[in-house]
Design an enzyme around this catalytic site. Structure first.
Site, mmCIF file in Angstrom:
data_model
loop_
_atom_site.group_PDB
_atom_site.id
_atom_site.type_symbol
_atom_site.label_atom_id
_atom_site.label_comp_id
_atom_site.label_asym_id
_atom_site.label_seq_id
_atom_site.Cartn_x
_atom_site.Cartn_y
_atom_site.Cartn_z
ATOM 1 N N PRO A 134 0.831 -1.205 0.000
ATOM 2 C CA PRO A 134 0.000 0.000 0.000
ATOM 3 C C PRO A 134 0.862 1.249 0.000
ATOM 4 C CG PRO A 134 -0.498 -1.458 1.876
ATOM 5 C CD PRO A 134 0.755 -1.944 1.255
ATOM 6 N N GLU A 135 0.674 2.095 -0.990
ATOM 7 C CA GLU A 135 1.384 3.371 -1.056
ATOM 8 C C GLU A 135 0.349 4.491 -0.970
ATOM 9 O OE1 GLU A 135 4.236 3.366 -4.293
ATOM 10 O OE2 GLU A 135 4.515 1.206 -4.119
#
Length: 278
Positions: free
Chosen positions: A2-3
DNA sequence: AACGCCGCCTGATCGC
DNA sequence: TGCGATCAGGCGGCGT
């Protein structure tokens, strides 16, 4: 992993469902995620708090709680490598790697995290100093240029350093450099103003469209891109240009994508579309 | 100060 | 086919 776009989407998806609500019960199933606090302490400080807001900073979500006495309490969540947020309605079964469960009335908000690299921390002290936020108005090509100018490391390494640019990790760094036609091994400070404009011009829309795509996935109950098992998909339509595509043909020129390690992390590059010298 | 690198974890993949 | 070894990777901490 997850960015920024994934975290932003989780925040926008969660907030309207729990804003203003009181958390009746907090269950810590994997205590390592709430370190350094003891699970019991974490739990007792949060139970009874009401959620006022959610803000993203880099890859973190800042949860703005207020306790029953009206005192504010911040909680910073980070999804690490494999974390995700799930909402369960009454009777729903917990995800396999449920780590922490927040019960708001009849619905439960669950942090699921197989590898347990995520974290939930109380207070803002643990938040590292972050570089500029790519989705803020102040993030101009010139602002990008300023943070790159003082860094002698490869542009790819610099771009995914949270102290330089907030929220950009391995996937979006690789994708943005491909779209800008920049060789990931070039020293960050060697980029020209023209490079800054090109990189800025691809990075911001890339992140924004990924936020929208992730929101649609969440609302439809589909997994986000990073949660799928390496299905490349077609580029431009939520698919990937270079990331995780070692040996596969470049979508633009058919040259096989190469993979190599920079600072201990995989970089993906089209050796033809991303050359240092023309 | 800047920067490299280890270790935390576990599911997926690799090699025999 | 089975099973142990290896790998992936954000980030904090530590060493240079």
């Amino acid at each position: 992993m997850p960015e920024l776009p994934e975290v932003e989407a989780f925040g926008r998806w969660l907030l309207p469902r729990i804003r203003g609500r009181r958390v009746a019960e907090v269950e810590v199933l994997k205590p390592r995620l709430v370190r350094p606090l003891e699970a019991s302490q974490f739990r007792s400080r949060l139970e009874g708090c009401r959620l006022r807001g959610l803000d993203r900073r880099g890859k973190s979500l800042v949860w703005d709680w207020v306790d029953p006495e009206g005192r504010p309490l911040s909680m910073v969540s980070h999804l690490g490598m494999t974390g995700s947020w799930t909402i369960l309605s009454e009777g729903g079964s917990l995800p396999r790697h449920a780590a922490v469960v927040f019960r708001f009335g009849d619905q439960r908000v669950v942090l699921d995290d197989p590898r347990q690299f995520g974290s939930l921390r109380l207070g803002m002290e643990s938040m590292a100093a972050l570089g500029p936020e790519p989705l803020e108005p102040g993030f101009t090509p010139e602002a990008l240029g300023r943070v790159l100018a003082r860094d002698r490391r490869p542009i790819k390494v610099c771009l995914m350093d949270p102290a330089r640019v907030a929220g950009v990790g391995n996937l979006y760094a690789s994708e943005a450099l491909f779209l800008a036609g920049i060789d990931p091994t070039r020293a960050a400070h060697s980029l020209t103003p023209d490079d800054h404009h090109r990189l800025h011009g691809v990075l911001v829309p890339l992140l924004k469209s990924a936020v929208e795509r992730n929101l649609q996935a969440l609302r439809a109950g589909r997994p986000m891109l990073y949660q799928q098992d390496g299905q490349p998909g077609s580029a431009g339509d939520g698919g990937l240009w270079v990331y995780d595509r070692e040996g596969e043909p470049c979508h633009r020129c058919r040259t096989p994508i190469i993979r190599f390690t920079q600072s201990g992390r995989s970089t993906y590059q089209c050796p033809r579309c991303q050359r240092s010298c023309v």
